[in-house]
Design an enzyme around this catalytic site. Structure first.
Site: not given
Length: 925
Positions: A156, A206, A530
């Site tokens: 990620d 994220h 996600s």
């Protein structure tokens, strides 16, 4: 045979599908991944190019032997790649494709210095966190099962391991105990990565949010706790602060995570595909085959409708995770006050937007009308009687038109400050950069409706705003009766173009509270597949703890068979049918049921394929691993059939809002349909399917459902299945009306008129900005209505004023000088591809100045690439090319002796040498 797996296009950009924007992965010019037949010294391999190539990444791992290389002369790259593909030591070569930073909706953020805290659902957060209740994770908490001893690698944007809820450190003994930064902060996908050993995430968030969903520790003010807080995390950072990443680095990260001993690998990354043969997906499949489960988010392109599977989630044996919305909508709200008439000040919460200059703003509210159900509130220009709004905060209901349109209407009457009140539970962060606007914010629907009621009663409402960046934050939870527990509207639909079932199952991904980098607020509420994917990874770890196995197939089968399918819901309205399997897979994961199941199925789903490839008779095995005999009864539960097209003549698949669902179900016969199994016994079940009747096969309906398996021990399992009523091969994949020639500099893709002359850069100089700016290059726009495994483009000469034209080959009945570099293009998603052409062909040569057209062929699904009838075909208008300057390579040979029979494609005529030379002189002027 070595296939030269070349790029989709040089320039691939967002494409419109029924007014829905979908992204096609961009290709990095001159960059290629090579896979060796056998291991070899990468540095020695690169040296063979004599300085014409540099090493991007050494990709020699246990499961993949190869390298990614960058040809320094991007204009010669295609020719070099073709030569590399023919080497006996090379298995295959394919382009480096770039995938964007994972997209997610940031709904609100807040720090850990909150003045007011309302814990999720109240009570003890370790077993009442709503996503955990929805998936039975709370039962593992109650049993003290935490995923201890399991290593989960997160590929990620990195992880802010300095966060107190994420351990505060990195390395052995820490929660984030291993990993690497493959790129560095400044990496944007096009520049040189600067790898190091520190995978910290301070600038995106994220990966930090993902990490908290998996393993956040309970020492935080919001009561957040990871689903498997006992695991070890590995952080493999593949994104800089912005931009994208090449699939070579993704392949490297996956292999690094595998070789580091990861038990599970999770990645919430992807891009439009629909083909399991995609190189990145194939590498991930290889890791699963070697015993490590890989869960990948299904994608956030639900609006694009059916047949929009994402890579690498569409890989064989890769577990694709769909998203459902949280039953609770949490919001981290900034604290401010308001006052109605002469009453005392009351507190309220808001989410700041962009812009957000709210410091010391204290103004009365004004609203254009008092209708709190008006979906078009503020969409029309304000009436002439509207006062000067510079002294007010304008209150607007969220609704049908854009935020920008609503703000522009308010600013037109002098407004500087706008507050939106939501039309669904919770809040969101609004961006509305309109000249004249100083600040925008959002409040919950209840707050806005309360204020409107007071205004309607003639009372003055004064709002005292605060800086959202520094104001105290509190966590508010709102029931979500509109979409809670149902499939998120953004979750992407399968299946693949070869009717492989995607996604596998779902977990909560809409409205999820988790950790966020400390520099960005420490905590955040985000939405996306996600967010669903890491919860699935954590559940894998919990199931591993209970069952003592790490086998990917076993765990996927368990989670699939015990998942809970739900009904389809759109715009808050429920359907009488179960949601289609290509949207929800097996359904919402029920982790504890999976961990404790004693009945095992041998597969996680069945595909009967399409009508041409109908495979009606299939088998699966039911095993009783319990201690007593069980009697099983099998039945068929149909789910909604989803039409791919809105009408029989439609070319492009329907967007989600226009997807029609019907109750036409397949018929299934089981042999046997009822039977008993003693402890330790198993039985093969044969399923014979009859495709549903009453469907319009020209609209390509995807039918699906579940085989219900009910046991006398009160067990209730299900096995999802799907198929296509109609022929995928008969579907037109090339949108010929929107396959056209435009100017490279024209972002609107306006078709050019016939016989336009393009002025190209001198050969090999199109990457020089000054030269490129003086040129006028053609741009080929190819629009795929459905995916195509191969796009072929032929450069067709329309005069024979050059030796190259006279020696043109004939392919599929078309005279051709060859294909532009970057073609053919393999495994293309549906959408629009754009290619700016500088005259270079795939063999490295340049076409002479002359008159041409481009013939585009897109291979139909399940098509045979060796047969011309298997392609959809489109042609551009005729056009001419000339070069800014001419060297030896591109000079045309003048014909000065005799008369030759010269042919133009499609039009039979004769030219004298003098006519050819006249054409040549015109082109040189």
């Amino acid at each position: 045979m070595v296939r030269l797996d070349l790029a989709t296009v040089l320039l691939a950009v967002a494409a419109a599908v029924n007014a829905v924007q979908v992204d096609t992965p961009e290709v990095l010019p001159g960059a290629y991944i090579v896979e060796y037949e056998n291991d070899q010294d990468t540095n020695a391999f690169v040296r063979k190019f004599g300085g014409r190539a540099s090493l991007r990444k050494d990709l020699r791992f246990k499961l993949f032997k190869g390298a990614s290389i960058q040809f320094k002369d991007t204009k010669n790259a295609e020719e070099m790649a073709a030569k590399v593909a023919k080497l006996p030591t090379i298995k295959r070569i394919f382009p480096v494709r770039r995938y964007p930073i994972p997209q997610h909706d940031v709904l609100s953020t807040g720090d850990d210095a909150a003045a007011l805290v309302k814990r999720q659902l109240g009570g003890n957060a370790t077993n009442t966190f709503s996503p955990h209740l929805m998936t039975q994770v709370n039962k593992f908490k109650e049993a003290g099962i935490t995923g201890k001893g399991i290593k989960i690698a997160v590929i990620d944007t990195g992880i802010d391991y300095t966060h107190p809820a994420l351990g505060g450190c990195f390395g052995p003994g820490c929660l984030v105990s291993y990993g690497a930064d493959l790129v560095g902060d400044a990496f944007n996908g096009a520049n040189q990565p600067r790898p190091d050993n520190d995978p910290v995430d301070n600038c995106n968030g994220h990966g930090t949010h993902v990490a908290g969903i998996i393993a956040a520790q309970s020492n935080n003010p919001y009561g957040i706790i990871g689903a498997a807080e006992g695991v070890e995390l590995g952080a493999y950072r593949v994104f800089g602060c912005q931009g994208d990443v090449g699939n070579d680095l993704l392949i490297a990260a996956y292999n690094m995570a595998y070789e580091a001993g990861s038990d599970i690998i999770t990645a919430s990354i992807g891009g439009a595909s629909g083909w399991s043969e995609d190189p990145w997906a194939a590498v991930v499949s290889r890791i699963v085959e070697n015993g490590v489960p890989c869960v990948v988010s299904a994608g956030n392109d639900g609006a694009a409708g059916v047949f929009y599977a994402s890579t690498a989630a569409n890989g064989k044996q890769v577990t694709a995770i769909a998203s459902v919305d949280n039953v609770i909508t949490p919001a981290l709200l900034a604290n401010a006050t308001y006052q109605v008439a002469d009453s005392n000040r009351e507190f309220f919460g808001f989410t700041g937007g962009d812009p957000q200059s709210w410091n010391a703003v204290s103004l009365p509210l004004w609203t254009v009308n008092y209708n709190t159900t008006d979906e078009a509130h503020g969409c029309d220009p304000y009436p002439a009687s509207t006062p000067n709004l510079s002294g007010y905060i304008v209150l607007i209901r969220r609704g049908t038109c854009t935020f920008i349109q609503k703000v522009e209407n308010a600013v037109a009457k002098g407004a500087r400050y706008v507050i939106f009140y939501n039309n669904v539970p919770g809040t969101l962060s609004v961006t509305a950069r309109v000249p004249g606007l100083s600040a925008v914010a959002t409040v919950p629907s209840g707050t806005g409706e309360l204020w409107v009621k007071a205004l309607e009663a003639g009372q003055r409402v004064v709002v005292n705003m605060a800086n959202p960046s520094t104001a105290p934050k509190f966590l508010a939870n709102f029931d979500n009766p509109t979409s809670g527990g149902y499939l998120s509207s953004f979750t992407s639909w399968g299946p693949t173009f070869e009717v492989e079932s995607k996604p596998q199952f779902s977990t909560p991904g809409g409205y999820i509270l988790s950790t966020y980098p400390r520099l960005l607020g420490s905590y955040g509420v985000l939405s996306g597949t996600s967010m669903a994917c890491p919860l699935a990874a954590a559940i894998y770890a919990l199931v591993m703890n209970v069952r003592g196995t790490k086998d990917p197939k076993t765990i996927e089968n368990l989670l699939s068979s015990t998942a809970k399918p739900n009904f389809f819901r759109r715009d808050g309205v429920s359907s009488p049918y179960l949601a289609p399997v290509p949207q929800q897979g097996a359904g919402l994961v029920q982790a504890w049921d999976a961990a404790k199941a004693t009945t095992l199925l041998s597969t996680s789903g069945l595909s009967f394929n399409d009508t041409d490839h109908f495979n009606p008779v299939q088998t699966f095995t039911i095993s009783n691993t319990g201690t007593s005999s069980i009697t099983y009864s099998l039945s068929n539960v149909g789910a909604a059939a989803a039409y791919t097209y809105s009408s029989p003549g439609a070319l492009t698949p329907a967007s989600l809002t226009n997807v029609e669902l019907t109750g036409n179900f397949a018929s299934l016969a089981f042999t046997p349909s009822t039977f008993s199994l003693g402890a330790g016994q198993r039985r093969i079940v044969t399923v014979k399917a009859t495709a549903p009747t009453g469907l319009d096969v020209k609209r390509l309906p995807v039918y699906s459902g579940y085989i219900a398996i009910n046991g006398s021990d009160n067990s209730a399992l299900s096995l999802p299945y799907l198929g296509v009523a109609g022929s995928l091969h008969s579907v037109v994949v090339l949108n010929s009306d929107n396959t056209l020639l435009a100017r490279a500099r024209d972002s609107t893709n306006t078709p050019v008129s016939a016989n336009l002359t393009f002025t190209l850069p001198p050969p090999g100089q199109s990457n020089i900005t000054a030269v490129r700016n003086r040129s006028d290059m053609p741009k080929l726009v190819v629009t795929l209505a459905m995916g195509s495994a191969m796009i072929r483009v032929d450069v067709v000469p329309l005069t024979n004023c050059s030796t190259a034209a006279q020696n043109a080959k004939v392919v599929f009945g078309t005279r051709t000088l060859g294909q532009p570099e970057e073609f053919p293009s393999w495994y293309n998603p549906r959408g629009t591809l754009q290619y700016a052409w500088d005259g270079r062909l795939a063999d490295g040569s340049y076409v002479p100045a002359g008159r041409y057209k481009l013939t585009v062929r897109a291979l139909r699904i399940f098509g045979d690439e060796s047969k011309s009838e298997e392609y959809d075909v489109a042609e551009t208008v005729p056009f001419r090319v000339r070069y800014l300057t001419e060297g030896k390579v591109q000079k045309m040979k003048r014909l000065v002796k005799g008369e030759r029979a010269l042919w133009s494609v499609g039009v039979e005529r004769r030219q004298t040498p003098e006519q050819c030379e006249a054409d040549e002189r015109t082109l040189k002027q």
